[in-house]
Design a protein around this motif. Sequence first.
Motif, PDB file in Angstrom:
ATOM      1  N   ALA A 152       0.825  -1.212   0.000  1.00 45.37           N
ATOM      2  CA  ALA A 152       0.000   0.000   0.000  1.00 45.37           C
ATOM      3  C   ALA A 152       0.858   1.262   0.000  1.00 45.37           C
ATOM      4  O   ALA A 152       0.592   2.219  -0.744  1.00 45.37           O
ATOM      5  N   TRP A 153       1.912   1.266   0.815  1.00 50.92           N
ATOM      6  CA  TRP A 153       2.789   2.431   0.853  1.00 50.92           C
ATOM      7  C   TRP A 153       3.523   2.626  -0.474  1.00 50.92           C
ATOM      8  O   TRP A 153       3.663   3.764  -0.951  1.00 50.92           O
ATOM      9  N   ALA A 154       3.996   1.547  -1.056  1.00 55.56           N
ATOM     10  CA  ALA A 154       4.694   1.672  -2.335  1.00 55.56           C
ATOM     11  C   ALA A 154       3.742   2.160  -3.414  1.00 55.56           C
ATOM     12  O   ALA A 154       4.115   2.985  -4.265  1.00 55.56           O
ATOM     13  N   TRP A 155       2.512   1.668  -3.407  1.00 54.16           N
ATOM     14  CA  TRP A 155       1.523   2.108  -4.395  1.00 54.16           C
ATOM     15  C   TRP A 155       1.298   3.615  -4.287  1.00 54.16           C
ATOM     16  O   TRP A 155       1.312   4.345  -5.283  1.00 54.16           O
ATOM     17  N   VAL A 156       1.081   4.075  -3.062  1.00 53.09           N
ATOM     18  CA  VAL A 156       0.773   5.490  -2.844  1.00 53.09           C
ATOM     19  C   VAL A 156       1.955   6.382  -3.179  1.00 53.09           C
ATOM     20  O   VAL A 156       1.802   7.434  -3.818  1.00 53.09           O
ATOM     21  N   THR A 157       3.157   5.975  -2.781  1.00 56.24           N
ATOM     22  CA  THR A 157       4.309   6.872  -2.906  1.00 56.24           C
ATOM     23  C   THR A 157       5.045   6.742  -4.242  1.00 56.24           C
ATOM     24  O   THR A 157       5.856   7.616  -4.566  1.00 56.24           O
ATOM     25  N   VAL A 158       4.772   5.695  -5.000  1.00 58.77           N
ATOM     26  CA  VAL A 158       5.440   5.541  -6.300  1.00 58.77           C
ATOM     27  C   VAL A 158       4.484   5.816  -7.448  1.00 58.77           C
ATOM     28  O   VAL A 158       4.806   6.587  -8.361  1.00 58.77           O
ATOM     29  N   TRP A 159       3.307   5.223  -7.427  1.00 55.14           N
ATOM     30  CA  TRP A 159       2.442   5.307  -8.594  1.00 55.14           C
ATOM     31  C   TRP A 159       1.446   6.455  -8.568  1.00 55.14           C
ATOM     32  O   TRP A 159       1.055   6.941  -9.622  1.00 55.14           O
ATOM     33  N   LEU A 160       1.039   6.914  -7.388  1.00 57.76           N
ATOM     34  CA  LEU A 160       0.077   8.021  -7.360  1.00 57.76           C
ATOM     35  C   LEU A 160       0.598   9.297  -8.017  1.00 57.76           C
ATOM     36  O   LEU A 160      -0.158   9.972  -8.716  1.00 57.76           O
ATOM     37  N   PRO A 161       1.858   9.680  -7.810  1.00 54.79           N
ATOM     38  CA  PRO A 161       2.317  10.922  -8.442  1.00 54.79           C
ATOM     39  C   PRO A 161       2.603  10.788  -9.937  1.00 54.79           C
ATOM     40  O   PRO A 161       2.946  11.789 -10.579  1.00 54.79           O
ATOM     41  N   LEU A 162       2.465   9.589 -10.495  1.00 55.50           N
ATOM     42  CA  LEU A 162       2.773   9.367 -11.906  1.00 55.50           C
ATOM     43  C   LEU A 162       1.495   9.122 -12.704  1.00 55.50           C
ATOM     44  O   LEU A 162       0.507   8.621 -12.174  1.00 55.50           O
ATOM     45  N   ASP A 163       1.538   9.479 -13.974  1.00 56.29           N
ATOM     46  CA  ASP A 163       0.443   9.114 -14.873  1.00 56.29           C
ATOM     47  C   ASP A 163       0.479   7.605 -15.105  1.00 56.29           C
ATOM     48  O   ASP A 163       1.547   6.978 -15.056  1.00 56.29           O
ATOM     49  N   THR A 164      -0.669   7.021 -15.369  1.00 55.73           N
ATOM     50  CA  THR A 164      -0.744   5.560 -15.485  1.00 55.73           C
ATOM     51  C   THR A 164       0.148   5.016 -16.597  1.00 55.73           C
ATOM     52  O   THR A 164       0.664   3.898 -16.484  1.00 55.73           O
ATOM     53  N   HIS A 165       0.351   5.803 -17.668  1.00 57.38           N
ATOM     54  CA  HIS A 165       1.208   5.312 -18.752  1.00 57.38           C
ATOM     55  C   HIS A 165       2.686   5.277 -18.349  1.00 57.38           C
ATOM     56  O   HIS A 165       3.509   4.696 -19.052  1.00 57.38           O
ATOM     57  N   GLU A 166       3.011   5.890 -17.196  1.00 55.79           N
ATOM     58  CA  GLU A 166       4.391   5.870 -16.700  1.00 55.79           C
ATOM     59  C   GLU A 166       4.626   4.748 -15.702  1.00 55.79           C
ATOM     60  O   GLU A 166       5.768   4.535 -15.276  1.00 55.79           O
ATOM     61  N   TRP A 167       3.598   4.030 -15.338  1.00 60.88           N
ATOM     62  CA  TRP A 167       3.744   3.016 -14.299  1.00 60.88           C
ATOM     63  C   TRP A 167       4.692   1.901 -14.703  1.00 60.88           C
ATOM     64  O   TRP A 167       5.459   1.402 -13.879  1.00 60.88           O
ATOM     65  N   SER A 168       4.619   1.488 -15.945  1.00 57.24           N
ATOM     66  CA  SER A 168       5.481   0.373 -16.370  1.00 57.24           C
ATOM     67  C   SER A 168       6.954   0.729 -16.221  1.00 57.24           C
ATOM     68  O   SER A 168       7.780  -0.131 -15.883  1.00 57.24           O
ATOM     69  N   ALA A 169       7.304   1.994 -16.455  1.00 59.29           N
ATOM     70  CA  ALA A 169       8.695   2.421 -16.319  1.00 59.29           C
ATOM     71  C   ALA A 169       9.123   2.521 -14.861  1.00 59.29           C
ATOM     72  O   ALA A 169      10.318   2.589 -14.560  1.00 59.29           O
ATOM     73  N   ALA A 170       8.138   2.523 -13.949  1.00 64.98           N
ATOM     74  CA  ALA A 170       8.455   2.682 -12.525  1.00 64.98           C
ATOM     75  C   ALA A 170       8.314   1.382 -11.749  1.00 64.98           C
ATOM     76  O   ALA A 170       8.340   1.403 -10.517  1.00 64.98           O
ATOM     77  N   ILE A 171       8.183   0.263 -12.450  1.00 63.81           N
ATOM     78  CA  ILE A 171       8.002  -1.020 -11.761  1.00 63.81           C
ATOM     79  C   ILE A 171       9.184  -1.326 -10.842  1.00 63.81           C
ATOM     80  O   ILE A 171       9.020  -1.785  -9.712  1.00 63.81           O
ATOM     81  N   LEU A 172      10.394  -1.071 -11.323  1.00 64.45           N
ATOM     82  CA  LEU A 172      11.570  -1.356 -10.500  1.00 64.45           C
ATOM     83  C   LEU A 172      11.649  -0.416  -9.298  1.00 64.45           C
ATOM     84  O   LEU A 172      12.097  -0.818  -8.215  1.00 64.45           O
ATOM     85  N   ILE A 173      11.209   0.830  -9.478  1.00 67.42           N
ATOM     86  CA  ILE A 173      11.162   1.747  -8.339  1.00 67.42           C
ATOM     87  C   ILE A 173      10.168   1.226  -7.315  1.00 67.42           C
ATOM     88  O   ILE A 173      10.432   1.224  -6.104  1.00 67.42           O
ATOM     89  N   PHE A 174       9.020   0.756  -7.801  1.00 65.45           N
ATOM     90  CA  PHE A 174       8.006   0.183  -6.920  1.00 65.45           C
ATOM     91  C   PHE A 174       8.571  -1.000  -6.139  1.00 65.45           C
ATOM     92  O   PHE A 174       8.369  -1.110  -4.923  1.00 65.45           O
ATOM     93  N   ALA A 175       9.295  -1.876  -6.824  1.00 60.53           N
ATOM     94  CA  ALA A 175       9.850  -3.066  -6.168  1.00 60.53           C
ATOM     95  C   ALA A 175      10.849  -2.686  -5.082  1.00 60.53           C
ATOM     96  O   ALA A 175      10.830  -3.236  -3.969  1.00 60.53           O
ATOM     97  N   GLY A 176      11.747  -1.756  -5.389  1.00 61.45           N
ATOM     98  CA  GLY A 176      12.732  -1.336  -4.402  1.00 61.45           C
ATOM     99  C   GLY A 176      12.098  -0.636  -3.221  1.00 61.45           C
ATOM    100  O   GLY A 176      12.485  -0.868  -2.065  1.00 61.45           O
TER     101      GLY A 176
END
Length: 259
Positions: free
Chosen positions: A115-139
């Motif tokens: 939940a924290w990773a979702w909120v702090t990594v993907w919320l500030p990004l547009d959905t089309h940018e999520w795939s590029a941030a998968i590794l950031i999400f994992a870390g």
Amino acid sequence: MLSALLRFCWIGCCAAAMLLQTLVLLDKPLEGQALLLGFVFGATLFGYYFTSRERWQRGLAYLAGGGALWCLAWLPRSMVLQVSVPGIVWALYYFAGARSLRRLRWLKPVSIAFAWAWVTVWLPLDTHEWSAAILIFAGRAAFLFALALACDLMDVHDDRQEKLLTLAQHFGEQNTFRWIHKALIAAGLVCILNYFCKIYSLWAMIALLLSLGCSAGWLRFIRNHHYWEHRQKFWIDALMMVQFMTVLGVEVLTSLKWR
């Protein structure tokens, strides 16, 4: 009173800092994020304190939750769908009875990290940018999993009284620290991978690795010093703020250097 208010607001500040860290790492502008930051700050305070035993904390939590809803009303409608996922996780954490996430020893820290990773990594990004941030999400998730385990370790006595079986109780202190170290190592490896994938700059990678290494030592330090006993969670959460300030400081210094 000021100290108590600071401790109350601290977790919301840490959530906002982690969100800003994502923008800094991806070299995105920090301007225009006030409503999103207000929502994350207020929603985090509500989520953590709406059941507090202290009346003043519950009152402020509901006030913060109202502010979060006001901010959300002014954000794009797509944001409502994006926040629904961590919202569902939060509901399952508290309101699913005997099968709630907080009562399932493996899913408790995993759900918090997710939940924290979702909120702090993907919320500030547009959905089309999520795939590029998968590794950031994992870390980020691995780092937050380590902090969640550390919090459970500090809460062993209270959790036993509430009959909550956590991984910290199951593993014992030494094995819990081994898992914390494994999670921090995993976060470090993902950080290095982000650098080779040209997502992080060299200095951002160094800053993150430095903060992860310091986190391992700091968690052990506060566990071994009873002086910190009543504020251990505060200092565990502080590692999020330290990581953000380290990344921000390095990015600012490198940008000034190249000017």
